[in-house]
Write a protein that holds these residues in place. Structure first.
Motif, PDB file in Angstrom:
ATOM      1  N   ASP A   1      18.069  11.222  94.785  1.00  0.00           N
ATOM      2  CA  ASP A   1      18.197   9.760  94.740  1.00  0.00           C
ATOM      3  C   ASP A   1      19.373   9.351  93.857  1.00  0.00           C
ATOM      4  O   ASP A   1      19.702  10.022  92.876  1.00  0.00           O
ATOM      5  CB  ASP A   1      16.929   9.120  94.151  1.00  0.00           C
ATOM      6  N   LEU A   2      19.949   8.197  94.204  1.00  0.00           N
ATOM      7  CA  LEU A   2      21.004   7.616  93.380  1.00  0.00           C
ATOM      8  C   LEU A   2      20.399   6.662  92.367  1.00  0.00           C
ATOM      9  O   LEU A   2      19.477   5.906  92.692  1.00  0.00           O
ATOM     10  CB  LEU A   2      21.990   6.834  94.250  1.00  0.00           C
TER      11      LEU A   2
ATOM     12  N   LEU B   1      27.356   5.272  88.463  1.00  0.00           N
ATOM     13  CA  LEU B   1      26.512   5.665  89.595  1.00  0.00           C
ATOM     14  C   LEU B   1      26.341   7.181  89.552  1.00  0.00           C
ATOM     15  O   LEU B   1      27.335   7.916  89.513  1.00  0.00           O
ATOM     16  CB  LEU B   1      27.229   5.210  90.876  1.00  0.00           C
ATOM     17  N   THR B   2      25.108   7.613  89.553  1.00  0.00           N
ATOM     18  CA  THR B   2      24.832   9.042  89.380  1.00  0.00           C
ATOM     19  C   THR B   2      23.683   9.456  90.302  1.00  0.00           C
ATOM     20  O   THR B   2      22.983   8.605  90.847  1.00  0.00           O
ATOM     21  CB  THR B   2      24.512   9.325  87.886  1.00  0.00           C
TER      22      THR B   2
ATOM     23  N   VAL C   1      32.883   9.125  97.697  1.00  0.00           N
ATOM     24  CA  VAL C   1      33.613   9.600  96.514  1.00  0.00           C
ATOM     25  C   VAL C   1      32.849  10.699  95.785  1.00  0.00           C
ATOM     26  O   VAL C   1      33.430  11.483  95.047  1.00  0.00           O
ATOM     27  CB  VAL C   1      33.892   8.410  95.554  1.00  0.00           C
ATOM     28  N   GLY C   2      31.549  10.762  96.006  1.00  0.00           N
ATOM     29  CA  GLY C   2      30.712  11.692  95.252  1.00  0.00           C
ATOM     30  C   GLY C   2      30.243  11.045  93.960  1.00  0.00           C
ATOM     31  O   GLY C   2      30.638   9.915  93.629  1.00  0.00           O
ATOM     32  N   THR C   3      29.392  11.750  93.242  1.00  0.00           N
ATOM     33  CA  THR C   3      28.866  11.251  91.972  1.00  0.00           C
ATOM     34  C   THR C   3      29.133  12.295  90.900  1.00  0.00           C
ATOM     35  O   THR C   3      29.310  13.470  91.240  1.00  0.00           O
ATOM     36  CB  THR C   3      27.350  10.989  92.061  1.00  0.00           C
ATOM     37  N   PRO C   4      29.147  11.911  89.628  1.00  0.00           N
ATOM     38  CA  PRO C   4      29.061  10.537  89.134  1.00  0.00           C
ATOM     39  C   PRO C   4      30.352   9.767  89.393  1.00  0.00           C
ATOM     40  O   PRO C   4      31.413  10.374  89.536  1.00  0.00           O
ATOM     41  CB  PRO C   4      28.808  10.717  87.629  1.00  0.00           C
TER      42      PRO C   4
ATOM     43  N   LEU D   1      36.555  14.916  85.126  1.00  0.00           N
ATOM     44  CA  LEU D   1      36.599  13.549  84.604  1.00  0.00           C
ATOM     45  C   LEU D   1      36.188  12.609  85.732  1.00  0.00           C
ATOM     46  O   LEU D   1      36.725  12.665  86.835  1.00  0.00           O
ATOM     47  CB  LEU D   1      38.017  13.247  84.124  1.00  0.00           C
ATOM     48  N   THR D   2      35.241  11.755  85.410  1.00  0.00           N
ATOM     49  CA  THR D   2      34.599  10.911  86.433  1.00  0.00           C
ATOM     50  C   THR D   2      35.561   9.872  87.011  1.00  0.00           C
ATOM     51  O   THR D   2      36.292   9.228  86.259  1.00  0.00           O
ATOM     52  CB  THR D   2      33.353  10.266  85.793  1.00  0.00           C
TER      53      THR D   2
END
Ligand code: LLP
Length: 430
Positions: A363-364, A289-290, A25-28, A386-387
């Motif tokens: 790093d996550l 999660l970032t 999905v990617g971050t954040p 928008l996350t």
């Protein structure tokens, strides 16, 4: 307790590695655990036993995602809503109309109409003027509105000033001294049926004493109102119980202690009890999660610049809130850093001088306890997408809100025809 655990060195939500969600999905991205929410709902319900049929109306404002509401509706929870939008979200996600409480200090005639036509358990009125407006709207529609007054008990909640609501100079509720007159007036208005009393003194309360004090006042008011001839069938005790954010701080009272206090103080009221918990149900069920973008030297401590920012999680900037920050795959070792986002404000600081897992760019990391008042309060400030949000259920997971990307944000604006048209499109230049 929650369902975010290290397994073979990598943080999982239930059975799903967070790294797999980040890859896909990617971050954040916000990630929610169904099992944690359901557990919290069960723990609260058990703490209230053997009260007859309490209504747990989940405060939708904490996390209004349709999948979150549907999870809780499936577990039998109702909804506490504060806008027409929340009312519609609750109904769309499957909350039965008779389990909806409509709170809020500024309900409009349109919102009243929506809820009267769709049905609800009760309106929690916050002023006589609001009662008068509701009376007019209900009469016009030929309906009867079930109502309670939210009373302001003038109790100091002992929480952050911006989320305290039960002191005399807060905007909320009818001053308790004025309540008997307000009930007398409401009982005389057409289209209203007085059925309850409501109170809510604030959020993230870490002491039961102010709650108990407020509930005692409500109990005395119920007796007074009944003596004056009113029927009081329902008592809404609001939400507000705090949850642990910082594992090194003393934990807030447990749901069991909260339930025991409610049973002791309100169990004999001969009224259906309602609760409006938000944070307690979903707070620990979510993480943000970032990814670490880079590490920048700082005067005292290095800045860990992550790809989430204050627009995604406003709580630290707004309330100086503390969220635990952990590496998804700890490398071993600790370091003291300032954790910041890319937004152009010094307030875009998640943590200062934080002792945390050592990390490297790429790093996550997670911000924990980000299930409540997190995605719900996010924005696109600095023209950041928008996350998205993901719901996990055992080994399954699904995107339950797509990332709203910059193309959609640009498409949402329009340039009026008196302004020059842009010479070319907004896509990347070739
Ligand atoms: N009922 C009413 C009438 C409320 O105003 C609220 C929260 C609740 C129930 C749910 O309270 P809870 O159980 O979640 O504490 N954005 C802030 C919190 C604002 C709370 C607003 N009202 C934060 O991030 O801490």
């Amino acid at each position: 307790m929650d369902h975010f655990e290290l397994r073979q060195g990598s943080l999982h939500c239930e059975e799903v590695p967070l790294a797999a969600i980040a890859d896909a999905v990617g971050t954040p991205v916000y990630v929610y655990s169904s099992a944690t929410m359901l557990r919290h709902a069960d723990v609260l319900r058990a703490a209230l036993e053997p009260l007859p049929d309490p209504l747990i109306a989940y405060a939708v404002k904490a996390n209004p995602n349709a999948a979150v509401i549907a999870t809780l509706a499936g577990a039998g929870l109702g909804a506490d809503v504060v806008s027409g939008g929340e009312y519609r979200r609750a109904r769309a996600a499957g909350v039965a109309a008779e389990k909806i409480v409509f709170s809020g200090v500024g309900k409009t005639a349109e919102e009243m109409t929506l809820a009267l036509e769709g049905g609800l358990f009760q309106f929690n009125l916050e002023s006589l003027a609001e009662a008068e407006m509701l009376s007019e709207v209900a009469t016009r529609l030929g309906r009867t509105a079930p109502v309670a007054f939210r009373i302001n008990p003038d109790v100091l909640a002992g929480t952050h000033a911006k989320i305290s609501t039960g002191a005399a100079d807060n905007k909320f509720g009818v001053p308790i001294a004025d309540a008997p007159a307000a009930y007398a007036r409401a009982a005389a208005l057409p289209g209203l049926e007085v059925q309850g009393v409501a109170v809510h003194i604030g959020s993230q309360l870490t002491d039961l004493a102010p709650l108990e004090q407020a509930f005692f006042k409500v109990g005395a008011l119920i007796a007074e109102l009944r003596a004056a001839g009113h029927t009081i069938r329902a008592a809404d005790l609001g939400g507000g119980l705090g949850i642990p954010y910082d594992p090194s701080a003393p934990p807030p009272p447990s749901p069991e202690a909260y339930g025991a206090m409610i049973r002791r103080v309100a169990g004999g009221w001969d009224a259906r009890l309602l609760l409006e918990p938000g944070r307690l149900i979903v707070g620990n069920a979510g993480v943000l999660l970032t990814r670490v973008i880079r590490v920048k030297p700082g005067a005292r401590h290095p800045f860990l610049v992550v790809d989430a920012a204050m627009n995604d999680l406003m709580r630290p900037a707004l309330y100086d809130a503390w969220h635990a920050i952990d590496a998804v795959s700890p490398r071993g070792g600790r370091e003291t850093v300032n954790v910041v986002g890319p937004v152009c404000e010094t307030g875009d600081t998640f943590a200062t001088a934080r002792d945390m897992d050592r990390t490297q760019p790429g790093d996550l990391v997670v911000f924990r306890t980000a299930g409540a008042y997190a995605a719900a309060m996010s924005s696109t400030y600095n023209s950041r997408p928008l996350t998205p949000e993901v719901l996990v259920d055992g080994p399954r997971w699904a995107v339950v809100r797509e990332r709203v990307d910059i193309e959609r944000l640009i498409a949402g604006d329009s340039i009026p025809d008196w302004l020059p048209r842009p010479p070319c499109n907004t896509g990347p230049s070739r």
